[in-house]
Design a protein around this motif. Structure first.
Motif, mmCIF file in Angstrom:
data_model
loop_
_atom_site.group_PDB
_atom_site.id
_atom_site.type_symbol
_atom_site.label_atom_id
_atom_site.label_comp_id
_atom_site.label_asym_id
_atom_site.label_seq_id
_atom_site.Cartn_x
_atom_site.Cartn_y
_atom_site.Cartn_z
ATOM 1 N N THR A 119 -16.006 1.692 8.113
ATOM 2 C CA THR A 119 -15.276 2.430 7.054
ATOM 3 C C THR A 119 -14.967 3.885 7.628
ATOM 4 O O THR A 119 -15.895 4.400 8.319
ATOM 5 C CB THR A 119 -16.271 2.396 5.739
ATOM 6 O OG1 THR A 119 -17.400 2.999 6.205
ATOM 7 C CG2 THR A 119 -16.347 0.978 5.403
ATOM 8 N N MET A 172 -5.368 -4.228 -0.116
ATOM 9 C CA MET A 172 -6.312 -4.732 1.013
ATOM 10 C C MET A 172 -5.558 -5.932 1.487
ATOM 11 O O MET A 172 -4.677 -6.743 0.899
ATOM 12 C CB MET A 172 -7.549 -5.244 0.283
ATOM 13 C CG MET A 172 -7.289 -6.131 -0.937
ATOM 14 S SD MET A 172 -9.055 -6.324 -1.731
ATOM 15 C CE MET A 172 -8.386 -7.555 -3.172
ATOM 16 N N GLN A 208 -14.141 1.463 -5.465
ATOM 17 C CA GLN A 208 -13.414 0.221 -5.196
ATOM 18 C C GLN A 208 -11.644 0.608 -4.673
ATOM 19 O O GLN A 208 -11.416 1.490 -4.967
ATOM 20 C CB GLN A 208 -13.022 -0.232 -6.802
ATOM 21 C CG GLN A 208 -12.409 -1.806 -6.643
ATOM 22 C CD GLN A 208 -13.240 -2.861 -6.313
ATOM 23 O OE1 GLN A 208 -14.540 -2.649 -6.395
ATOM 24 N NE2 GLN A 208 -13.011 -3.771 -5.528
ATOM 25 N N HIS A 209 -11.441 -0.024 -3.823
ATOM 26 C CA HIS A 209 -10.146 -0.017 -2.864
ATOM 27 C C HIS A 209 -8.959 -0.016 -4.075
ATOM 28 O O HIS A 209 -8.796 -1.119 -4.441
ATOM 29 C CB HIS A 209 -10.157 -0.933 -1.933
ATOM 30 C CG HIS A 209 -10.621 -2.236 -2.014
ATOM 31 N ND1 HIS A 209 -10.075 -3.339 -2.683
ATOM 32 C CD2 HIS A 209 -11.673 -2.778 -1.737
ATOM 33 C CE1 HIS A 209 -10.654 -4.234 -2.815
ATOM 34 N NE2 HIS A 209 -11.880 -4.269 -2.097
ATOM 35 N N THR A 267 0.826 -1.180 -0.009
ATOM 36 C CA THR A 267 -0.083 -0.047 0.021
ATOM 37 C C THR A 267 0.790 1.218 0.017
ATOM 38 O O THR A 267 1.902 1.316 0.394
ATOM 39 C CB THR A 267 -0.961 0.036 1.193
ATOM 40 O OG1 THR A 267 -1.907 0.933 0.981
ATOM 41 C CG2 THR A 267 -0.191 0.093 2.566
ATOM 42 N N CYS A 292 -10.739 4.151 4.331
ATOM 43 C CA CYS A 292 -10.076 2.995 4.614
ATOM 44 C C CYS A 292 -11.132 2.194 5.399
ATOM 45 O O CYS A 292 -12.174 2.670 5.688
ATOM 46 C CB CYS A 292 -8.780 3.258 5.474
ATOM 47 S SG CYS A 292 -8.982 4.018 6.964
ATOM 48 N N TRP A 322 -7.966 -5.477 6.355
ATOM 49 C CA TRP A 322 -7.839 -4.013 6.031
ATOM 50 C C TRP A 322 -7.931 -3.904 4.561
ATOM 51 O O TRP A 322 -7.946 -4.463 3.801
ATOM 52 C CB TRP A 322 -6.548 -3.671 6.496
ATOM 53 C CG TRP A 322 -5.317 -4.083 5.754
ATOM 54 C CD1 TRP A 322 -4.815 -5.468 5.811
ATOM 55 C CD2 TRP A 322 -4.685 -3.523 4.385
ATOM 56 N NE1 TRP A 322 -4.013 -5.711 4.805
ATOM 57 C CE2 TRP A 322 -3.685 -4.169 4.135
ATOM 58 C CE3 TRP A 322 -4.828 -2.277 3.950
ATOM 59 C CZ2 TRP A 322 -2.895 -4.239 2.938
ATOM 60 C CZ3 TRP A 322 -4.090 -2.113 3.055
ATOM 61 C CH2 TRP A 322 -3.136 -2.874 2.273
ATOM 62 N N VAL A 323 -8.430 -2.537 4.405
ATOM 63 C CA VAL A 323 -8.711 -2.038 2.964
ATOM 64 C C VAL A 323 -8.336 -0.330 3.184
ATOM 65 O O VAL A 323 -8.533 0.242 4.035
ATOM 66 C CB VAL A 323 -9.812 -2.467 2.335
ATOM 67 C CG1 VAL A 323 -10.961 -1.600 3.294
ATOM 68 C CG2 VAL A 323 -9.882 -1.900 0.804
ATOM 69 N N GLN A 324 -7.811 0.106 1.949
ATOM 70 C CA GLN A 324 -7.733 1.668 1.750
ATOM 71 C C GLN A 324 -7.610 1.931 0.428
ATOM 72 O O GLN A 324 -7.513 1.338 -0.468
ATOM 73 C CB GLN A 324 -6.809 2.185 2.536
ATOM 74 C CG GLN A 324 -5.480 1.993 2.356
ATOM 75 C CD GLN A 324 -4.374 2.533 3.281
ATOM 76 O OE1 GLN A 324 -4.755 3.416 4.057
ATOM 77 N NE2 GLN A 324 -3.080 2.447 3.098
ATOM 78 N N TYR A 380 -19.404 -9.042 -2.764
ATOM 79 C CA TYR A 380 -18.517 -8.284 -3.240
ATOM 80 C C TYR A 380 -19.005 -7.243 -3.980
ATOM 81 O O TYR A 380 -18.438 -7.120 -5.352
ATOM 82 C CB TYR A 380 -17.255 -9.249 -3.991
ATOM 83 C CG TYR A 380 -16.468 -10.105 -3.076
ATOM 84 C CD1 TYR A 380 -15.492 -9.893 -2.448
ATOM 85 C CD2 TYR A 380 -17.078 -11.433 -3.044
ATOM 86 C CE1 TYR A 380 -14.853 -10.619 -1.507
ATOM 87 C CE2 TYR A 380 -16.476 -12.419 -2.282
ATOM 88 C CZ TYR A 380 -15.319 -12.204 -1.458
ATOM 89 O OH TYR A 380 -14.729 -13.185 -0.550
ATOM 90 N N MET A 440 -14.223 -9.848 3.707
ATOM 91 C CA MET A 440 -15.176 -8.387 3.325
ATOM 92 C C MET A 440 -16.638 -9.017 3.712
ATOM 93 O O MET A 440 -17.066 -8.426 4.281
ATOM 94 C CB MET A 440 -14.906 -8.098 2.165
ATOM 95 C CG MET A 440 -16.170 -7.113 1.488
ATOM 96 S SD MET A 440 -15.855 -6.567 -0.256
ATOM 97 C CE MET A 440 -17.526 -5.540 -0.558
#
Length: 541
Positions: free
Chosen positions: A104, A203, A198-199, A52, A89, A178-180, A122, A97
């Protein structure tokens, strides 16, 4: 820098926290927030890590007895990357997910907003309907990062529409995700109406070990600092309502086929070929260019091709699934015209005879289906060299494995010339591609069906349930999945009309259960659902 609390030193302090990749660094690092004095177990990715841009940090503090008695709440810490004070994020409290409570967060002007979400597929997660609650302790925003310290009550056990789960802090271990992303959310001041792009900035999932410092006797005092509730302002939110088109009055079909994928497209073609009036209903949008698809990367501009036409873009769904992946299943599936055949790798193997001879009933043995197999492969012959020039590229991996297998006594075969040679054999992969583009049912069976006046195709339309009089199906109830989809009830021809469900393993079962058809114990679950229970058809009818 704008700040909403005593948090001025947090970014500098957190920037020095630089563990290795989350997936490889399960052990926590003790982190004391300088602005609040809260001590947390923390995990993160350093600024400059390959996973990331800008780094990512998540921290957690728990009630004093949380390592012996499962906690229901925690104090969380998020530091996320941003570009020009934009981005978002998230953290999954169950790892994946889907089927987990999702938190968020995103910055907008001088406020960090949050939204509790829950995803069954998704796609854009729904607002979580449970009693979880976030109150903020501190936050900061600058041009490259934003941070948030918060209390999350009733967040470690969740229930959405009858689907439940949770995290057991007493085990000393949690699976987290995790995601951002850098794109700014839509409707940013309205958490319930926010739309998340969309991230695009990483992730992952990691196993988080909770050490003795995760639970702290000062937790109650720290939790008391959580006094700020950010509700947002939805007055300027952009409406996201779907606009449907009513089913034409008096419309009826000999056959309604539900699901425009690998099963639905060929059977709709064959029935229309036989002279039947056929309606094919697909909840997704047009995928490939020849059927009206438009979704494509910039480098395909000026061509009639879409991302679905290009075989090498099949894995794109894993990083850019917005509007493509099915929302109503927790497994990755393509909800576009063509279904899985529009998004998968296109592998195309003839069936193994023993599978049919061992598993299928009389009349469906391998000898009984040979004529059908021949017809399918005459329409979709496939290829071992999917490039437009007929060459295979990047064969180094295959060559290494082939060399080792050959020396081990394995035999190279041509897969579809020897479909029953499954013992100690290997082959180049056959694909259902043609001329360097995706082939399969979209490029064959659907093309011939669309040329017939007795065939109709409805896109962006979901079948809610079949309409029946006792055991006799009279039609289907449809609703718009996207704007332009159909709304209402479409009938089959009186007495002789039929409905064929080919909406996939999960989709077909869902329609049957909503229609009161299925095992009694599973029908009771649907009946108890707040989404489907009030409108499902009784199994006694």
């Amino acid at each position: 820098m704008r700040t909403s609390s005593r948090f001025l030193g947090a970014l500098a302090a957190a920037a020095s926290f630089a563990p290795s990749a989350l997936a490889q660094n399960n052990e926590p690092v003790t982190f004391t927030d300088p602005g609040t004095g809260i001590v947390l177990n923390s995990w993160g990715l350093a600024n400059g890590a390959p996973q990331t841009q800008g780094g990512y940090t998540f921290g957690m503090a728990l009630p004093s007895d949380a390592l012996t008695t499962d906690a229901t709440e925690f104090i969380g810490y998020l530091q996320c990357a941003a570009k020009d004070e934009k981005g978002w994020c998230g953290i999954s409290l169950g790892g994946p997910m889907t089927n987990s409570l999702l938190i968020t967060a995103w910055p907008n002007e001088d406020t960090v907003y949050t939204s509790l979400r829950y995803a069954t597929g998704y796609a854009m997660p729904d607002v979580y309907s449970g009693d979880a609650k976030i109150t903020q302790i501190a936050s900061t925003i600058n041009s490259t990062h934003f941070t948030l310290v918060f209390r999350c009550e009733n967040c470690l056990q969740w229930n959405q529409g009858g689907s439940s789960g949770g995290a057991a802090t007493s085990s000393g271990f949690m699976v987290l995700g995790w995601v951002q992303a850098f794109p700014s959310p839509g409707n940013p001041t309205c958490p319930d109406e926010v739309t998340l792009e969309q991230h695009d900035n990483g992730m992952g999932i990691w196993g988080a070990v909770l050490d003795s410092k995760a639970a702290n006797p000062s937790y109650t005092a720290w939790a008391a600092k959580a006094t700020k509730t950010v509700t947002g302002d939805c007055s300027g939110a952009t409406p996201t309502d779907v606009v449907g088109v009513p089913v034409p009055t008096g419309t009826a079909y000999d056959y309604i086929v539900v699901g425009g994928g690998a099963g639905g497209i060929p059977i709709a073609d064959k029935l229309s070929e036989a002279g039947k009036k056929v309606l094919l209903i697909e909840k997704g949008f047009a995928s490939t260019g020849e059927h009206g698809g438009v979704l494509k990367p910039d480098w395909l501009a000026g061509t009639q091709l879409t991302r679905f036409d290009v075989p090498g873009l099949c894995n794109q769904i894993w990083v850019d699934s917005k509007g493509i992946a099915c929302e109503d299943t927790d497994q990755m599936a393509g909800c576009v015209l063509g279904g899985g055949t529009a998004v998968n790798a296109g592998l195309w193997f003839k069936p193994y005879a023993l599978d049919f001879d061992y598993l299928f009933p009389t009349g469906w043995k391998s000898k009984d289906i040979q004529a059908a197999i021949s017809r399918v492969f005459s329409r979709i012959p496939g290829t071992y060299a999917p490039s437009t020039d007929g060459k295979r590229y990047y064969q180094q991996g295959f060559d290494v494995l082939a060399g080792g297998l050959s020396k081990g006594g394995w035999t190279k075969v041509t897969a579809n010339d020897a479909p029953n040679s499954k013992n100690r054999t290997f082959s180049n992969s056959p694909f259902m591609f043609s001329g360097g583009q995706r082939g399969g049912p979209l490029a064959t069976y659907l093309n011939t069906a669309k040329k017939r006046s007795n065939f109709d195709l409805w896109l962006n339309t979901t079948v809610r349930r079949v309409v029946r009089d006792g055991g006799h199906i009279t039609g289907v109830e449809v609703e718009a999945f996207r704007s332009g989809g159909r709304v209402g009830t479409v009938n089959v021809t009186n007495v002789s009309g039929r409905v064929i469900l080919s909406a996939g393993t999960f989709g077909s079962a869902k329609i049957l259960l909503r229609s009161g058809i299925g095992p009694a114990d599973q029908l009771q679950i649907v009946k108890a659902s707040t989404i489907d229970g009030p409108t499902m058809i009784s199994n006694t009818s």
